[in-house]
Scaffold this motif. Structure first.
Motif, PDB file in Angstrom:
ATOM      1  N   ALA A  21      75.200  57.869 135.212  1.00 38.01           N
ATOM      2  CA  ALA A  21      76.025  58.375 134.072  1.00 38.01           C
ATOM      3  C   ALA A  21      77.460  58.174 133.941  1.00 38.01           C
ATOM      4  CB  ALA A  21      75.928  59.945 134.541  1.00 38.01           C
ATOM      5  N   ALA A  22      78.018  57.906 135.232  1.00 37.24           N
ATOM      6  CA  ALA A  22      79.199  57.428 135.906  1.00 37.24           C
ATOM      7  C   ALA A  22      78.993  55.822 135.542  1.00 37.24           C
ATOM      8  CB  ALA A  22      80.310  57.136 137.284  1.00 37.24           C
ATOM      9  N   ALA A  23      78.366  54.967 135.563  1.00 33.73           N
ATOM     10  CA  ALA A  23      78.459  53.928 135.645  1.00 33.73           C
ATOM     11  C   ALA A  23      77.893  53.927 134.109  1.00 33.73           C
ATOM     12  CB  ALA A  23      77.454  52.915 136.262  1.00 33.73           C
ATOM     13  N   VAL A  24      77.144  54.232 133.401  1.00 30.22           N
ATOM     14  CA  VAL A  24      77.218  54.359 131.674  1.00 30.22           C
ATOM     15  C   VAL A  24      78.490  54.588 130.943  1.00 30.22           C
ATOM     16  CG1 VAL A  24      76.049  54.826 129.702  1.00 30.22           C
ATOM     17  CG2 VAL A  24      74.795  54.846 132.060  1.00 30.22           C
ATOM     18  N   ARG A  25      78.967  55.467 131.192  1.00 25.21           N
ATOM     19  CA  ARG A  25      80.030  55.459 130.790  1.00 25.21           C
ATOM     20  C   ARG A  25      81.626  54.994 130.989  1.00 25.21           C
ATOM     21  NH1 ARG A  25      78.989  61.412 132.657  1.00 25.21           N
ATOM     22  NH2 ARG A  25      78.193  62.590 130.700  1.00 25.21           N
ATOM     23  N   GLN A  26      81.605  54.166 132.552  1.00 26.12           N
ATOM     24  CA  GLN A  26      82.520  53.301 132.191  1.00 26.12           C
ATOM     25  C   GLN A  26      81.821  51.944 131.551  1.00 26.12           C
ATOM     26  OE1 GLN A  26      82.517  51.816 136.501  1.00 26.12           O
ATOM     27  NE2 GLN A  26      84.677  50.809 136.264  1.00 26.12           N
ATOM     28  N   ARG A  27      80.720  51.693 131.527  1.00 24.94           N
ATOM     29  CA  ARG A  27      80.367  50.060 130.224  1.00 24.94           C
ATOM     30  C   ARG A  27      81.026  50.606 129.197  1.00 24.94           C
ATOM     31  NH1 ARG A  27      75.174  47.593 130.377  1.00 24.94           N
ATOM     32  NH2 ARG A  27      74.711  48.112 132.519  1.00 24.94           N
ATOM     33  N   LEU A  28      80.828  51.924 128.963  1.00 25.43           N
ATOM     34  CA  LEU A  28      81.127  52.154 127.723  1.00 25.43           C
ATOM     35  C   LEU A  28      82.786  52.022 126.805  1.00 25.43           C
ATOM     36  CD1 LEU A  28      78.527  55.286 127.183  1.00 25.43           C
ATOM     37  CD2 LEU A  28      78.230  52.962 125.945  1.00 25.43           C
ATOM     38  N   SER A  29      82.859  52.805 128.142  1.00 23.51           N
ATOM     39  CA  SER A  29      84.604  52.794 128.305  1.00 23.51           C
ATOM     40  C   SER A  29      85.486  51.408 127.798  1.00 23.51           C
ATOM     41  CB  SER A  29      85.312  53.459 128.721  1.00 23.51           C
ATOM     42  OG  SER A  29      84.936  54.897 129.261  1.00 23.51           O
ATOM     43  N   GLY A  30      84.117  50.805 128.694  1.00 27.08           N
ATOM     44  CA  GLY A  30      85.435  49.001 128.472  1.00 27.08           C
ATOM     45  C   GLY A  30      84.770  48.159 127.152  1.00 27.08           C
ATOM     46  N   LEU A  31      83.732  49.241 127.046  1.00 27.16           N
ATOM     47  CA  LEU A  31      83.276  48.013 125.344  1.00 27.16           C
ATOM     48  C   LEU A  31      84.441  48.209 124.070  1.00 27.16           C
ATOM     49  CD1 LEU A  31      79.325  48.389 125.856  1.00 27.16           C
ATOM     50  CD2 LEU A  31      80.550  45.632 125.158  1.00 27.16           C
ATOM     51  N   LEU A  32      84.712  50.054 124.340  1.00 23.29           N
ATOM     52  CA  LEU A  32      85.414  50.875 123.331  1.00 23.29           C
ATOM     53  C   LEU A  32      86.721  49.756 123.705  1.00 23.29           C
ATOM     54  CD1 LEU A  32      82.938  52.649 122.543  1.00 23.29           C
ATOM     55  CD2 LEU A  32      84.568  54.538 122.325  1.00 23.29           C
ATOM     56  N   ALA A  33      87.535  49.921 125.212  1.00 15.11           N
ATOM     57  CA  ALA A  33      88.321  48.828 124.962  1.00 15.11           C
ATOM     58  C   ALA A  33      89.083  48.026 124.780  1.00 15.11           C
ATOM     59  CB  ALA A  33      88.551  49.424 126.358  1.00 15.11           C
ATOM     60  N   ILE A  34      87.597  47.473 124.599  1.00 16.88           N
ATOM     61  CA  ILE A  34      88.432  45.782 123.822  1.00 16.88           C
ATOM     62  C   ILE A  34      87.357  45.486 122.005  1.00 16.88           C
ATOM     63  CG2 ILE A  34      87.497  44.231 125.891  1.00 16.88           C
ATOM     64  CD1 ILE A  34      84.759  43.921 124.648  1.00 16.88           C
ATOM     65  N   GLY A  35      87.799  47.209 121.669  1.00 16.73           N
ATOM     66  CA  GLY A  35      87.408  47.449 119.814  1.00 16.73           C
ATOM     67  C   GLY A  35      86.339  47.308 119.449  1.00 16.73           C
ATOM     68  N   ALA A  64      66.453  46.263 131.205  1.00  8.84           N
ATOM     69  CA  ALA A  64      66.319  47.306 133.260  1.00  8.84           C
ATOM     70  C   ALA A  64      64.529  48.164 133.566  1.00  8.84           C
ATOM     71  CB  ALA A  64      67.413  48.200 133.241  1.00  8.84           C
ATOM     72  N   ILE A  65      64.641  49.188 132.146  1.00 10.77           N
ATOM     73  CA  ILE A  65      63.128  48.683 132.781  1.00 10.77           C
ATOM     74  C   ILE A  65      61.914  47.983 132.277  1.00 10.77           C
ATOM     75  CG2 ILE A  65      61.431  51.604 132.005  1.00 10.77           C
ATOM     76  CD1 ILE A  65      64.058  52.876 130.903  1.00 10.77           C
ATOM     77  N   ARG A  66      61.760  47.673 132.031  1.00  9.11           N
ATOM     78  CA  ARG A  66      60.692  46.547 131.156  1.00  9.11           C
ATOM     79  C   ARG A  66      60.647  46.111 132.823  1.00  9.11           C
ATOM     80  NH1 ARG A  66      61.668  44.918 125.848  1.00  9.11           N
ATOM     81  NH2 ARG A  66      60.246  46.870 124.442  1.00  9.11           N
ATOM     82  N   ARG A  67      61.877  45.225 133.483  1.00  4.53           N
ATOM     83  CA  ARG A  67      62.124  44.675 134.726  1.00  4.53           C
ATOM     84  C   ARG A  67      61.689  45.210 136.126  1.00  4.53           C
ATOM     85  NH1 ARG A  67      66.623  42.722 131.951  1.00  4.53           N
ATOM     86  NH2 ARG A  67      67.832  43.744 133.844  1.00  4.53           N
ATOM     87  N   GLU A  95      69.417  56.270 134.849  1.00  5.64           N
ATOM     88  CA  GLU A  95      69.772  55.361 136.197  1.00  5.64           C
ATOM     89  C   GLU A  95      69.511  54.621 136.347  1.00  5.64           C
ATOM     90  OE1 GLU A  95      70.466  57.581 138.948  1.00  5.64           O
ATOM     91  OE2 GLU A  95      71.199  58.549 137.425  1.00  5.64           O
ATOM     92  N   ALA A  96      68.766  53.060 135.079  1.00  5.39           N
ATOM     93  CA  ALA A  96      68.518  51.945 135.427  1.00  5.39           C
ATOM     94  C   ALA A  96      69.643  51.079 135.112  1.00  5.39           C
ATOM     95  CB  ALA A  96      67.012  51.681 134.286  1.00  5.39           C
ATOM     96  N   LEU A  97      70.896  51.537 134.278  1.00  6.86           N
ATOM     97  CA  LEU A  97      72.227  51.095 134.478  1.00  6.86           C
ATOM     98  C   LEU A  97      73.052  51.673 135.444  1.00  6.86           C
ATOM     99  CD1 LEU A  97      72.319  51.506 130.698  1.00  6.86           C
ATOM    100  CD2 LEU A  97      72.265  49.762 131.923  1.00  6.86           C
ATOM    101  N   GLY A  98      72.493  52.322 136.924  1.00  7.57           N
ATOM    102  CA  GLY A  98      73.824  52.557 137.160  1.00  7.57           C
ATOM    103  C   GLY A  98      73.999  54.607 137.484  1.00  7.57           C
TER     104      GLY A  98
END
Length: 331
Positions: free
Chosen positions: A295-309, A326-329, A290-293
């Motif tokens: 589940a959908a946002a996390v999957r999108q972030r991960l997909s973007g990272l994998l897409a660039i290798g 994010a949790i610590r902040r 949730e701190a990363l936005g």
């Protein structure tokens, strides 16, 4: 030469001792080893990747005997073979019981062209251990073929499809497993359904017929028709070696079809995103996701990272670090 440089040099040379040390490093849970683990994941990802075949199915289905037969046939063809065998955990020590290692090595696979790693399943459902994906990736970088044998937990055993290029589901004759597939949705997992212990004769013939009937029914009740049509049903006797050559030929045909259609790349990408997301969710939990936005946002972030290798496991570590920060902040 640094530890990392020495390990990477050894991996490039397919050195067995270096492979063993690198796998030990990946399984090390000490926080100070995380930087080395990330670097090893990147190094393995940069090397040519061998084929990865998952072997799953209910306990007692003959997975280890089947793996031993496949290893012998692959070695006869000149392939270097890696095996990741996920064993049940010892209640006392938490370590792997090594039953799969004993069965596979007793089957004649103990030579310099075979590297077998036993991993303890621990408390993880889904047939794999926490470190299995990283170990599979590393072994795939030093092998022509990697077999991943899961612990054998039955219907929940689906994680293997995320790390394997092709998945074999082993079925024991007269076990009633074919009927369970219809209920469990496991027919969506395999590329090949293999009836083991084909030397039993009529029960094996009947099991093959039941599986083919299950596939026909699955087509009628909504399972992807193309996926069901692509599943091959075979009968093999691991003890005698009957049908192993035909099974290898079926694996080659399926591999060629996936590679030609680009589905192989799609499978690897989707599997990487799924594995990375599971690693993030397991490490930081619902609060971290949730701190990363969400589940959908996390999957999108991960997909973007994998897409660039970015390797999947490194992408997961990056997201985990962001979630913890994010949790610590938060006030």
């Amino acid at each position: 030469m640094s530890e990392l440089d020495a390990l990477v040099t050894g991996l490039r040379a397919r050195d067995r001792a270096s492979t063993a040390r690198a796998l030990n490093a990946l399984e090390d849970r000490r926080p100070e080893r995380r930087a080395l683990q990330r670097a090893l994941v990147r190094a393995a990802d940069a090397l040519p990747r061998g084929r990865v075949y998952g072997v799953t199915g209910p306990p007692g289905a003959g997975k280890s005997t089947l793996c031993a037969a496949l290893v012998r046939a692959m070695r006869a063809a000149g392939d270097r073979v890696g095996v990741v065998a996920v064993d049940p955990s010892s209640v006392k020590s938490g370590g792997a019981l090594l039953g799969d290692r004993l069965r596979i090595l007793t089957g004649g696979a103990a030579d310099e062209g075979v590297f077998l790693r036993s991993l303890a399943a621990g408390d993880v459902l889904g047939g794999l251990s926490r470190t299995a994906p990283a170990c599979v990736d590393l072994l795939a970088a030093v092998s022509d073929v990697v077999l991943v044998e899961t612990v054998g937990v039955g219907q929940s055993e689906v994680d293997v499809a995320r790390v394997a290029d092709l998945t074999i589901v082993a079925v024991q004759p007269s076990s009633g497993d074919a009927l369970q597939f219809l209920k469990a949705g496991i027919l969506e997992i395999p590329d090949l359904l293999v009836v083991t212990k084909a030397d039993l004769g009529e029960p094996a013939v009947r099991a093959v017929a039941e599986l083919r009937h299950a596939l026909a029914v699955a087509r009628e009740v909504g399972v992807d028709r193309a996926a069901a049509d692509a599943v091959t049903v075979a009968a093999v006797s691991g003890e005698r070696g009957d049908g192993v050559g035909e099974l290898l030929a079926a694996l080659d045909r399926r591999w060629d079809a996936l590679a030609a259609s680009n589905e192989l790349s799609v499978r690897r990408f989707r599997g990487g995103v799924a594995l990375a997301f599971d690693a993030v969710a397991r490490r930081v939990g619902e609060l971290g996701v949730e701190a990363l936005g969400g589940a959908a946002a996390v999957r999108q972030r991960l997909s973007g990272l994998l897409a660039i290798g970015t390797p999947a496991l490194e992408a997961a570590e990056l997201a985990i670090d962001d979630a913890i920060n994010a949790i610590r902040r938060e006030p």
